[in-house]
Design a protein around this motif. Structure first.
Motif, short mmCIF file in Angstrom:
data_model
loop_
_atom_site.label_atom_id
_atom_site.label_comp_id
_atom_site.label_asym_id
_atom_site.label_seq_id
_atom_site.Cartn_x
_atom_site.Cartn_y
_atom_site.Cartn_z
N LEU A 1 4.53 -0.35 4.66
CA LEU A 1 5.43 -0.01 3.56
C LEU A 1 4.83 0.99 2.60
O LEU A 1 5.53 1.54 1.75
N THR A 2 3.53 1.25 2.70
CA THR A 2 2.91 2.19 1.77
C THR A 2 3.44 3.60 2.00
O THR A 2 3.73 3.99 3.14
N SER B 1 1.74 5.69 4.80
CA SER B 1 1.55 5.13 6.14
C SER B 1 2.20 6.05 7.16
O SER B 1 3.11 6.84 6.85
N ASP C 1 2.25 -10.70 7.01
CA ASP C 1 2.60 -10.02 5.76
C ASP C 1 1.72 -8.79 5.55
O ASP C 1 2.17 -7.76 5.05
N LYS C 2 0.47 -8.88 5.97
CA LYS C 2 -0.45 -7.74 5.85
C LYS C 2 0.03 -6.57 6.69
O LYS C 2 0.00 -5.42 6.24
N ARG D 1 3.12 -5.91 7.56
CA ARG D 1 4.33 -5.35 6.96
C ARG D 1 4.01 -4.52 5.72
O ARG D 1 4.56 -3.43 5.52
N LEU D 2 3.11 -5.02 4.87
CA LEU D 2 2.78 -4.30 3.65
C LEU D 2 2.08 -2.97 3.96
O LEU D 2 2.31 -1.97 3.29
N ARG D 3 1.25 -2.98 5.00
CA ARG D 3 0.54 -1.75 5.37
C ARG D 3 1.52 -0.64 5.74
O ARG D 3 1.33 0.52 5.38
#
Length: 565
Positions: free
Chosen positions: A452-453, A456, A445-446, A448-450
């Protein structure tokens, strides 16, 4: 590339229509060609629904947007796989597993032995042999194995057609339609009944008294070419039934049971999501293939295709594959799209048809100029060493059985490495493994979230391919859907795969068997389906726009292995 001779699209069911060459394209849709303005006018009533289809419009909107609802793919588990789970067509593009010029050398003429341990269909065989250097004059032995009886039976039938039918043009079109079309022509059916059935019937008749589990082998020889098939007695009997007409099924019924899957109402949002991501010019052809299941140019007559393909409908009254199975996914998208269809430039399945004609023709012509032998098996890949010689193969391709959900990398190496030729005999001998699921299974999840910013690297790259041209009207706006679908294409997964390979100790496992990962690949790129061009470079946007149509995620990772001794 030579422009194929496209026939005039002015034809009607039940009549001969125009048989002249179509040299002028429909300027609105670029899907069909005509020989003259008179023929175009005469055909307008038939062509108008396609030419004026809403799918062609830039302003086309998916049903969920028009109806103001949440799309079905956002719900809880509406069938990740819809339809049957047979994979009778390739789901990654074919590639040349030899690449002689990069390995043994274009002038090499020694013997070559190739093993496809989990072959799927015959696409890699066709591409590899069709692309042999013209100077190659050695012997080539190809072993294909798959544990799925449907796949093996179809591969046997296609090989027999390739070896038995003397007229290459007739053989090519027969192979295309037996391989990919839901309906075939009477001429294709006659080849099955008159030239293929007697070969298999002879074996079944001679071995009628044998117990079902008896392993039986048969070799057919055709000049310098041969085909050996090793199957259990029960599988030989089943093979004969793949040539039978599906019981109680005519062309109309065959198409009905197929479209229950390919045009299912419950999957409308999934189809619309896909069409959001492909060029408007391709949507009409995509929908037509979902309707009729025929690999043909858009404007070709369909009237001859009246026989349900027995190799696809064998023993069932349903369509055997998932709704999103597509023949285009088994071939390199750029090569297919670069195939000429004259003025019918939007006819993507026409491009596929002519691409296949060219590849299969080259394959058959090459078979007439070299000593080639084929061996087909139906066993679990874990026991294939019981059926082949050890330390004898120049190339081994295992598809993605090295994925964790199948054999896994450790067992794959254990079974396959001993089959490679020693380095002293062939230092270029290579085992090719594909990991289709490793990245997805390793992403956290980390991770994927990184990505999505907004700032990025992947987000900044994505906005260059899909610059915002309007404000989204809802969270399910097609613009957002397309961005989310495309995000995989611009992400970098090297670190993710390195984490996976490190956890499973790839290097250590290989070293224990006297093998190693190849740092520099010589057969296929490590990430062959990643975007190669930087945003803004010539051809980069076209590469990006083409990617969603190939059915790939860009997470597919190949690893090549060599012996160290």
């Amino acid at each position: 590339m030579v422009t194929p001779e496209l026939i005039c699209a002015n034809w009607n069911f039940g009549s001969t229509g125009c048989e002249r060459i179509g040299r002028h394209g429909c300027k609105d849709c670029q899907l069909v060609t005509y020989c003259s303005r008179e023929c175009q006018k005469a055909n307008w009533p038939q062509h108008k629904p396609s030419c004026k289809s809403p799918l062609r419009k830039e302003a086309w909107q998916p049903a969920w947007t028009l109806e103001g609802r949440t799309p079905a793919f956002m719900g809880g588990g509406l069938g990740q796989v819809f339809g049957d789970k047979k994979y009778l067509w390739g789901n990654v593009p074919a590639f040349d597993v030899l690449q002689l010029d990069k390995n043994e050398g274009a002038d090499y003429s020694g013997p070559l032995r190739i093993l496809f341990a989990a072959s799927g269909d015959i696409r890699h065989v066709v591409k590899t042999i069709s692309e042999l250097p013209g100077s190659y004059s050695g012997t080539i032995e190809v072993t294909l194995n798959d544990r799925d009886g449907d796949i093996v039976a179809r591969n046997i039938i296609l090989h027999l057609v390739a070896l038995v039918v003397d007229d290459i043009a007739i053989a090519v079109d027969c192979i295309i339609h037996l391989w990919y079309s839901a309906l075939i022509r009477e001429s294709d059916w006659n080849i099955l009944q008159q030239q293929i059935r007697p070969l298999i019937e002879e074996i079944c008749t001679k071995t009628a008294a044998k117990p079902p589990g008896t392993i039986l082998g048969k070799t057919w020889s055709f000049d310098q070419r041969s085909l050996r098939v090793v199957l259990a007695k029960s599988a030989w009997d089943e093979l004969l039934r793949y040539l039978d007409a599906p019981p109680g099924m005519d062309a109309q019924r065959a198409q009905q049971v197929r479209t229950i899957i390919t045009l299912a109402e419950s999957r409308k949002d999934y189809r619309d999501r896909y069409m959001c991501c492909i060029p408007p010019a391709h949507r009409v052809a995509f929908h037509k293939f979902r309707e009729d299941g025929l690999v043909l140019p858009f404007g070709y007559p369909r009237g001859e295709f009246q026989v349900p393909n027995p190799t696809l409908y064998y023993g069932r009254c349903s369509w055997p594959m998932p709704d999103n199975a597509d023949p285009r996914h088994g071939w390199p998208a750029e090569e297919v799209e670069d195939t000429s269809t004259g003025r019918a430039t939007a006819d993507i399945y026409g491009k596929l048809f002519f691409y296949l004609r060219g590849k299969i023709s080259a394959f058959l012509m090459r078979l007439h100029s070299i000593d080639a032998s084929f061996k087909l098996l139906q066993v679990d890949a874990a026991s294939i060493s019981d059926y082949v010689d050890p330390a004898s193969f120049s190339r081994i391709d295992v598809s993605n059985i090295s994925d964790y959900g199948w054999l896994g990398i450790h067992r794959t190496l254990l079974y396959m490495v001993p089959l490679l030729k020693p380095r002293l005999e062939n230092p270029h001998a290579t085992l090719i493994t594909l990991f289709m699921n490793a990245v997805e299974e390793t992403l956290t999840d980390k991770d994927r979230l990184r990505d999505l910013t907004p700032h990025s690297a992947s987000s900044l790259k994505l906005v260059r391919y899909l610059p915002p041209d309007r404000r989204p009207t809802s969270r399910y706006d097609p613009v957002i859907v397309k961005v989310n679908m495309a995000r995989d294409l611009v992400m970098d997964y090297d670190a993710i795969f390195d984490r996976y390979s490190s956890k499973l100790e790839f290097q250590k496992a290989a070293a224990l068997l006297g093998a190693a990962m190849k740092h520099t690949h010589s057969i296929i790129d490590k990430w062959p389906y990643k975007l190669k061009l930087r945003p803004g470079k010539s051809g980069a946007q076209e590469e990006f726009d083409r990617a969603p149509g190939g059915g790939l995620s860009s997470k597919e990772r190949y690893v090549e292995w060599r012996l160290t001794t």
